[in-house]
Design a protein around this motif. Structure first.
Motif, PDB file in Angstrom:
ATOM      1  N   PHE A  60       1.351  -1.241  -0.309  1.00 27.95           N
ATOM      2  CA  PHE A  60      -0.446   0.144   0.061  1.00 27.95           C
ATOM      3  C   PHE A  60       1.213   1.025   0.078  1.00 27.95           C
ATOM      4  O   PHE A  60       2.317   0.987  -0.022  1.00 27.95           O
ATOM      5  CB  PHE A  60      -1.734  -0.425   1.348  1.00 27.95           C
ATOM      6  N   ASP A  61       0.598   2.192  -0.386  1.00 30.04           N
ATOM      7  CA  ASP A  61       1.066   3.699   0.182  1.00 30.04           C
ATOM      8  C   ASP A  61       1.837   3.463   1.727  1.00 30.04           C
ATOM      9  O   ASP A  61       0.986   3.974   2.626  1.00 30.04           O
ATOM     10  CB  ASP A  61      -0.178   4.669  -0.155  1.00 30.04           C
ATOM     11  N   GLY A  62       2.902   3.501   1.395  1.00 30.97           N
ATOM     12  CA  GLY A  62       3.725   3.251   3.054  1.00 30.97           C
ATOM     13  C   GLY A  62       3.994   2.419   3.638  1.00 30.97           C
ATOM     14  O   GLY A  62       4.774   2.209   4.600  1.00 30.97           O
ATOM     15  N   THR A 110       6.236  -1.230   8.032  1.00 27.37           N
ATOM     16  CA  THR A 110       6.138   0.735   7.808  1.00 27.37           C
ATOM     17  C   THR A 110       7.140   0.891   8.599  1.00 27.37           C
ATOM     18  O   THR A 110       7.036   1.377   9.657  1.00 27.37           O
ATOM     19  CB  THR A 110       4.456   0.932   8.336  1.00 27.37           C
ATOM     20  N   ASP A 213       0.131   5.182  12.904  1.00 28.03           N
ATOM     21  CA  ASP A 213      -0.941   6.169  12.143  1.00 28.03           C
ATOM     22  C   ASP A 213      -2.343   5.647  11.790  1.00 28.03           C
ATOM     23  O   ASP A 213      -3.029   5.458  10.930  1.00 28.03           O
ATOM     24  CB  ASP A 213      -0.828   6.874  10.815  1.00 28.03           C
ATOM     25  N   LYS A 230      -8.029   0.808  11.054  1.00 25.10           N
ATOM     26  CA  LYS A 230      -7.457   0.843   9.674  1.00 25.10           C
ATOM     27  C   LYS A 230      -6.460   1.329   9.579  1.00 25.10           C
ATOM     28  O   LYS A 230      -6.014   2.945  10.379  1.00 25.10           O
ATOM     29  CB  LYS A 230      -8.694   1.643   8.899  1.00 25.10           C
ATOM     30  N   LYS A 231      -5.602   1.471   8.309  1.00 24.57           N
ATOM     31  CA  LYS A 231      -4.248   1.859   7.914  1.00 24.57           C
ATOM     32  C   LYS A 231      -4.218   2.544   6.282  1.00 24.57           C
ATOM     33  O   LYS A 231      -4.498   1.568   5.965  1.00 24.57           O
ATOM     34  CB  LYS A 231      -3.169   1.070   8.691  1.00 24.57           C
ATOM     35  N   GLY A 232      -4.186   3.800   6.123  1.00 25.93           N
ATOM     36  CA  GLY A 232      -4.398   4.227   4.682  1.00 25.93           C
ATOM     37  C   GLY A 232      -5.482   3.252   4.621  1.00 25.93           C
ATOM     38  O   GLY A 232      -6.925   3.883   4.603  1.00 25.93           O
ATOM     39  N   ASN A 233      -5.591   3.289   3.538  1.00 25.61           N
ATOM     40  CA  ASN A 233      -6.807   1.856   2.219  1.00 25.61           C
ATOM     41  C   ASN A 233      -7.051   0.541   2.864  1.00 25.61           C
ATOM     42  O   ASN A 233      -7.908  -0.119   2.065  1.00 25.61           O
ATOM     43  CB  ASN A 233      -6.254   1.845   0.813  1.00 25.61           C
TER      44      ASN A 233
END
Ligand SMILES: [Zn+2]
Length: 289
Positions: A60-62, A110, A213, A230-233
């Motif tokens: 995912f992003d990051g 992450t 996050d 939830k993390k990002g999407n």
């Protein structure tokens, strides 16, 4: 890569969104269905509206998420587990030999940190979590955080060794206040675990952002403090569904394991709708691997 987990025939099914004929089809779900309606969506949904993680590893992003299958071999749930499932719905689901499920945990890598979501059954019960972690190059000592969805044995069994010692010796452990303060939090397994991790145990409230996050989301019903993350999407839904083949098209059905069926149905509908509206990719602890 994400693709649909369902055969084409399932895509056409419409989600019985707000009660409707649920009273006729699912007597056991009647009570919870009525109250859940307030939280429920207005428009009907298609199974194809939802996205699920279907890879062992996905970037995912990051961050990258890894699906860690804890149960050995196959796991299926019979319809009996979901109360009185109507014959036409059984026919529609068309899985007479049982609906595929799993016991799963997830790891997110992450920023040089390893976050584990639940710890599976534990070695005593033949849980495969530590093997799966080693396959993705992570030792128990390298787990920085464990975020717990709830205190059932198939989620916290793996927190302690068969001798009752800490498995994740350096991890900071997070659980919701409601779960910790519930009767379940006073149960033997939860107490043992909490004692061993006492100096590393953190309590959160729904809506809190945990390290790296990760948002903690109210998913109560299955247990008093059941949490989605939830993390990002990515949305990790814990035990929101035990047999996706039945409960995604018919979220009004509860597994016997759901402690408060009314709240479980309301959470299932609310979170499914939230995931749909935000295009989130869901994963869960009992989704078919
Ligand atoms: Zn479970």
């Amino acid at each position: 890569m994400i693709k649909k987990l369902f055969p084409i025939a399932m895509v056409a099914l419409t989600i019985a969104s707000c009660g409707g004929n649920a009273q006729n089809n699912a007597p056991n779900a009647t009570k919870c269905d009525q109250n859940a309606a307030a939280d429920c969506c207005n428009a009907s949904s298609q199974v194809s509206d939802y996205k699920f993680l279907d890879a062992k590893e996905k970037a995912f992003d990051g961050f990258t998420v890894y699906w860690l299958k804890d149960n050995d071999g196959e796991r299926k749930f019979p319809f009996d587990l979901f109360g009185n499932v109507a014959d036409d719905i059984k026919k529609e689901v068309n899985m007479p030999d049982g609906m595929p499920s799993s016991i799963s945990a997830y790891l997110i890598k992450t920023n040089g940190k390893n976050i584990l979501f639940d710890a599976g059954l534990g070695q005593k019960a033949n849980g495969q979590l530590l093997n799966e972690l080693s396959k993705v190059g992570v030792t128990p000592e390298q787990v920085d955080y464990v975020y717990i969805t709830h205190f059932h044995g198939d989620h916290i069994g793996g927190m302690l060794t068969p001798e009752g010692e800490k498995v994740f010796t350096k991890a900071e452990v997070y659980v919701s206040r409601l779960e910790k303060e519930s009767d379940l939090g006073k149960g033997e397994q939860a107490v043992k675990m909490s004692e061993k991790y006492a100096d590393k145990l953190h309590i959160f409230n729904f809506g809190d952002r945990l390290p790296e996050d990760v948002l903690a989301i109210d998913a109560v019903g299955h247990t008093p403090g059941h949490t989605a993350f939830k993390k990002g999407n990515l949305l990790i839904v814990g035990d929101l569904m035990h047999a996706m083949a039945l409960q995604l098209p018919h979220p009004e059905y509860c597994a016997n394991f759901d402690g408060d069926k009314e709240k479980a149905v309301a959470s299932r509908k609310r979170i499914l709708e939230y995931a749909k509206q935000n295009g989130l990719i869901m994963s869960g602890m009992h989704l078919p691997y």
